[in-house]
Design an enzyme around this catalytic site. Sequence first.
Site, PDB file in Angstrom:
ATOM      1  N   ASP A 162       5.815 -42.378   7.885  1.00 19.20           N
ATOM      2  CA  ASP A 162       5.762 -40.933   8.703  1.00 19.20           C
ATOM      3  C   ASP A 162       6.634 -39.887   7.818  1.00 19.20           C
ATOM      4  O   ASP A 162       7.643 -39.811   7.806  1.00 19.20           O
ATOM      5  CB  ASP A 162       6.451 -41.047   9.966  1.00 19.20           C
ATOM      6  CG  ASP A 162       6.291 -40.109  10.945  1.00 19.20           C
ATOM      7  OD1 ASP A 162       5.437 -39.067  10.627  1.00 19.20           O
ATOM      8  OD2 ASP A 162       6.519 -39.888  12.065  1.00 19.20           O
ATOM      9  N   ALA A 163       5.468 -39.179   7.048  1.00 18.58           N
ATOM     10  CA  ALA A 163       6.221 -38.446   6.002  1.00 18.58           C
ATOM     11  C   ALA A 163       5.748 -36.967   6.262  1.00 18.58           C
ATOM     12  O   ALA A 163       6.249 -35.995   5.695  1.00 18.58           O
ATOM     13  CB  ALA A 163       5.693 -38.996   4.414  1.00 18.58           C
ATOM     14  N   LYS A 164       4.715 -36.692   7.063  1.00 16.12           N
ATOM     15  CA  LYS A 164       4.027 -35.397   7.273  1.00 16.12           C
ATOM     16  C   LYS A 164       4.184 -34.556   5.929  1.00 16.12           C
ATOM     17  O   LYS A 164       4.415 -33.326   5.957  1.00 16.12           O
ATOM     18  CB  LYS A 164       5.130 -34.441   8.109  1.00 16.12           C
ATOM     19  CG  LYS A 164       5.536 -35.385   9.617  1.00 16.12           C
ATOM     20  CD  LYS A 164       4.462 -35.450  10.567  1.00 16.12           C
ATOM     21  CE  LYS A 164       4.971 -35.795  11.974  1.00 16.12           C
ATOM     22  NZ  LYS A 164       5.695 -37.025  12.169  1.00 16.12           N
ATOM     23  N   ARG A 165       3.503 -35.104   4.858  1.00 13.97           N
ATOM     24  CA  ARG A 165       3.153 -34.636   3.621  1.00 13.97           C
ATOM     25  C   ARG A 165       1.833 -33.635   3.631  1.00 13.97           C
ATOM     26  O   ARG A 165       1.183 -33.459   4.436  1.00 13.97           O
ATOM     27  CB  ARG A 165       2.974 -35.442   2.531  1.00 13.97           C
ATOM     28  CG  ARG A 165       4.449 -36.280   2.225  1.00 13.97           C
ATOM     29  CD  ARG A 165       5.612 -35.356   1.869  1.00 13.97           C
ATOM     30  NE  ARG A 165       6.743 -36.227   1.444  1.00 13.97           N
ATOM     31  CZ  ARG A 165       7.582 -37.057   2.124  1.00 13.97           C
ATOM     32  NH1 ARG A 165       7.966 -36.521   3.322  1.00 13.97           N
ATOM     33  NH2 ARG A 165       8.717 -37.542   1.507  1.00 13.97           N
TER      34      ARG A 165
END
Lengths: 272, 272
Positions: B94-97
């Site tokens: 869960d990095a929202k890159r």
Amino acid sequence: MTTQQLIEQINIKKSFLCVGLDVDLNKIPQHFLALEDPIFEFNKAIIDATHDLAVAYKPNTAFFEAYGIKGWRSLQKTINYINENYPDVFTIADAKRGDIGNTSSMYAKAFFEDLNFDSITVAPYMGKDSVEPFLAFENKHTIMLALTSNEGAFDFQTLDTDGKELYKRVLETSKTWKNSENLMYVVGATKAEYFTEIRKIVPDSFLLVPGVGAQGGSLSEVCKYGMNANVGLLINSSRGIIYASKDVDFADKAREEALKIQQEMAAILESK
Amino acid sequence: MTTQQLIEQINIKKSFLCVGLDVDLNKIPQHFLALEDPIFEFNKAIIDATHDLAVAYKPNTAFFEAYGIKGWRSLQKTINYINENYPDVFTIADAKRGDIGNTSSMYAKAFFEDLNFDSITVAPYMGKDSVEPFLAFENKHTIMLALTSNEGAFDFQTLDTDGKELYKRVLETSKTWKNSENLMYVVGATKAEYFTEIRKIVPDSFLLVPGVGAQGGSLSEVCKYGMNANVGLLINSSRGIIYASKDVDFADKAREEALKIQQEMAAILESK
């Protein structure tokens, strides 16, 4: 670093150049690969060769994370090196982060406290409570994406939202957030004509401008439409400077490229 | 892991539960703090206690990055532990890159190759060329933000763009991208009534659903409107499970909470 200190540095160095540190091991002089930490050593050489010509450095976190723990160590060494040796330089973690509130707080802690960057880039899609945790840090700056320089910018950023393009609404709405004086914005240089409209919404804010050089934007056009009384621009160049040469003279060549841009900037500041 | 393998796991475990690993050192049993790597040891205990009840684990990168190199090492150890011991589990970074193309390629390399996650969460604001580099990886999944569960979701995601809310346009547009079959979407559970509309646009896609439990969403409501023939849902719970107790019985309590949700899921699957 305060905004006032950044403005002072711009005036002292006659430069508003930001050097992007997007280090790809395939593109740096190959003798670095024999060293224990090639990314840090390359960054160090680039910084030493350009620190009097640039007011900001922008490590791109992706290019460190791709090398895992080793990459994260290179990032830490790079920011520490700048903070210890060139404390007058403004540092930007180009991380494009953004998540719900308690997660954004952890990202802010990571980049503002643990790594001690002056600023970080963030994405706006999740709205107010995803950005305000970053804004709560005193003398730290949050650089939010508004209008980017890539092709995909036209997928959503320029959509018409009730008579106004999305990126304009992002700019306007963000001004109502708590501690919004700590906001700066990313605005791509490939669209110089947009700066007039953007300056109507955020006349005083600093804009971080990628896309000059390798991505095709013109420095003089951006300055014509985007500069304010405090300059208000940080123009980023990454590949054009750091990969100016792949030979042993890479640092000299990087300095030459940075100097060209700085001289153009000095002339623009002079003519103001 | 292929989508088909994920569906098989859901049917075997009678569960579509994802456990979010958002480890805050202030919230875990304090005896962990004496260990060399408290975050990893805590994650390991939670995973061991819940692996037969959950089909997915979702480490939140912010909670690792906040601890610098040490945190990145904990992240690496956590994902390695899952891959080595529970290879049938689906893993989500869960990095929202999200960034311009060559940068997104580096992020994809970091999470899909270096860390070997099955999937990563990404933000849509920069459009097609910021997401397609992730989609290019075979048997890897890119989970794009559509409609999030936080208050700020209403700042931009629900803006009307020429007669259609932005998040719907994000869903629609993304279906035209190359390798879009590798897309999943984040849709918050706090807005169950939205699922009907979302399923009209992406009937077959998996949706990662945060916001059940601590954030107030209802599992049965989400399933009523959001489930498809292949289930098509991964329901995330983080705090409700991992912080069920701060005492030495934390792992048992975490299992109890996971079991409650899994049993509710099994009943829903049964009644289908």
